[in-house]
Write an enzyme that holds these catalytic residues in place. Sequence first.
Site, short mmCIF file in Angstrom:
data_model
loop_
_atom_site.label_atom_id
_atom_site.label_comp_id
_atom_site.label_asym_id
_atom_site.label_seq_id
_atom_site.Cartn_x
_atom_site.Cartn_y
_atom_site.Cartn_z
N ASP A 258 0.89 -1.16 0.00
CA ASP A 258 0.00 0.00 0.00
C ASP A 258 0.93 1.21 0.00
OD1 ASP A 258 -2.07 1.77 0.08
OD2 ASP A 258 -3.12 0.85 1.76
C1 BGC Z 1 -5.00 3.33 0.08
C2 BGC Z 1 -5.10 2.33 -1.06
C3 BGC Z 1 -4.92 3.04 -2.38
C4 BGC Z 1 -3.60 3.76 -2.37
C5 BGC Z 1 -3.29 4.48 -3.66
C6 BGC Z 1 -3.76 4.18 -0.02
O1 BGC Z 1 -3.79 5.22 0.90
O2 BGC Z 1 -5.02 2.66 1.31
O3 BGC Z 1 -6.31 1.66 -1.01
O4 BGC Z 1 -5.02 2.14 -3.43
O5 BGC Z 1 -3.60 4.71 -1.32
O6 BGC Z 1 -4.04 5.60 -3.80
#
Ligand code: BGC
Length: 754
Positions: A258
């Site tokens: 993530d």
């Molecule tokens: C989120 C993810 C997301 C990623 C990219 C993160 O803060 O938890 O679900 O895909 O950001 O935007």
Amino acid sequence: MKRLIIATVCLALAGAGASAQPRLNENNIPEVVKAMTTEEKALFVVGIKKDEPPYKGKYLPGTGGVTYPIPRLGIPSIVMMDGPVGIRLSKNETTCFPTGLLTAASWDRTVARTIGEAIGEESLDMGNDVILAPGMNILRNPLNGRNFEYFSEDPVLTGMIASAYIDGVQSKGVGTSAKHFAANSQETNRLDGDSRLDTRTLREIYTKAFELCVQHSQPWTVMASYNYLNGIYTQESRDLLTLILRNDFGFKGLVVTDWTGKRNTPRQLNAGTDLFMGGDPKQTAHIHECLANGTLKMEDLDRACTKLLELIVKTPAFKGNKPSLKPDLDAHAKVARETATEGMVLLKNDGTLPLEPVRTALFGVYSYDLIQGGNGAAWVNSPYVVSAAEGLRNAGFELDPGLEKLYRGYASFISEDLKSNHKVNVHVGDAQKPELEITRELIQNTAENNDIAVITLGRISGEARDRILTKDFLIQENEKNLIETVCEVYHAAGKKVVVLLNICGSVETASWNYLPDAILCTWLPGEEGGNAIADVLTGKVNPSGCLPMTFPLDYFDAAGADNFPYQFISDRANESVVHPERRDMPLKNIAYTDYTEGIYVGYRYFCTNSKPVSYPFGFGLSYTTFAYSRAGVKVKGANVIASVTVTNTGSVAGKEAIGFYVSAPLGSFKDKPSVELREFGKTALLQPGESQTMTFMVPVRQLASFNSEKSRWETAKGAYKAFFGADVTKPGAEVAFKLSSAKNYPATHACEPK
Ligand code: BGC
């Protein structure tokens, strides 16, 4: 002659160059890895800073992440965009589909697949190679801020809906990212909170859905979550990413982080993480440092490069996709509208619905300002949103003009007020709009000129903040007053009241649901929500959605309700970033959360303990009725095959969602939930009198429980009971079967609490 010699020499040199410097194709990945310099490898596995030179301006604003290109080896950069309900970009140019809860509430794989296909098509149009979805964490608690993105409290419903979504996207040649692996069921302190749970719970509840979707659909990528799991970041957990995900589940794709900053890079790579996103040059520097000091092995870095190349060769970018930048918004609006009707859940109906278009008094700010989706990575800037007001008007309803003017004025005032009072956090997104106080007198006036009242209650939530018990789960005093007064006044005038729940998760219903005549849960239904609401209210579509989670009578009825930050109020939930001084404080439910309820999540707890609820898992009414007959089950080889005939016994066409629930004998386990969903499906649209036989095949292995001491799945021998029906408390038809011998399936022993 001279020319010929020169040409031959050039060709020979080109040939020599080609072998020293291969160009990437599906068959030469090991050769390409060998040809990469260490410098390139360390850059390759770390996402690029796409908003800074030399990349600035090359990618669409709002793009989630981009990988490092190596043109000399024919390696393009690939693009990853959010998210689960459509492509998230900064401009309003993509479709907002219904959110995860609604999709799961359809209990229909084709709904999830159709949404996935449309998102796959929009990905090709917008130059996206991997969609950062589906979000598939388990609804452990009603207050998780991201529940709306996820599917269910049940791992089978979650896993199979996720799987169908993945199949849909990937059928278009676009990748997915099943996220967030694993046990990421709260937003408070989401970057550093430690989810503490036992191995059996991890395997049966929190990784089960991922196991199912990997086995059925092989997402091209899996996203490792932000949180710790039993004291180790999931991104650094070899147990989780290599032993469980790759070895046990058979995951073949790439593990992406993530969007985290620098952590323990060698440990992440060794654990099985392949790609560092969003990407920080510090991570590249750290790779060099760790290679030099021996904490990082080149073989781990090579594996990550290999996985990334294996992903890249499948992508549209590699295959020469030319984005049109013009998604088919009309076709996809149709998909958004049709799918939205499939997951709306009729919670109550005394015969008021379906409705003819009539003169309607429409109450509630969210009637005029539909919440189409939730905040954060799953937010989609769609070109428009159809509110309930617009949807009803499109369907021929006449709306009370005075109320409309009042609410529209209030909606724009309160939006501005919330913004200027800094209550809108950029990341967290829109704040909840408080309901407008309306006098009894005004309500009385509207009752004279209208045939019916419709009230919308809204709840918004999103990434980086959990919902709060008193503000978000409980009905607010002015909301309760509104329902009470409208019901009193309209009932006294012999008129009906319908409540629409435009909600991101469950809310308290027991204190007020006896008041209105009908209640429709619309969830966060995407840009076409208002039209879909009108389709269901008028009976153009007969509702067939069923709850993918329990609505408890009281928040504290659920096991483990205390072990959640249910009343934690903060600006943002990235606690350790905002308050680094608290980082090492052992703050319960913030620094760590004990999953004390174990496997007893949602209906597994309520049913096993015969606890009453407001609406059970699987609950959902229809405008018709169904009867079940000819139920049968047999064990055939490694599978249980169950079938039942469903007949529409009412007077209008409808679809019926059906679960196949199994109660297992205890076997070697001290405890087992009294009942567990093992399969599900939905009939086609059945005309009155029409029947359909539904057949479910459940591998005997999927009846197993996880024995942590012996590190294996065990299916007990003995007498099993099962039933068909979506509502977990109302068997439609019961059956029984026997397994003559116990079955054990070895697995990896991993992630024991330290
Ligand atoms: C989120 C993810 C997301 C990623 C990219 C993160 O803060 O938890 O679900 O895909 O950001 O935007």
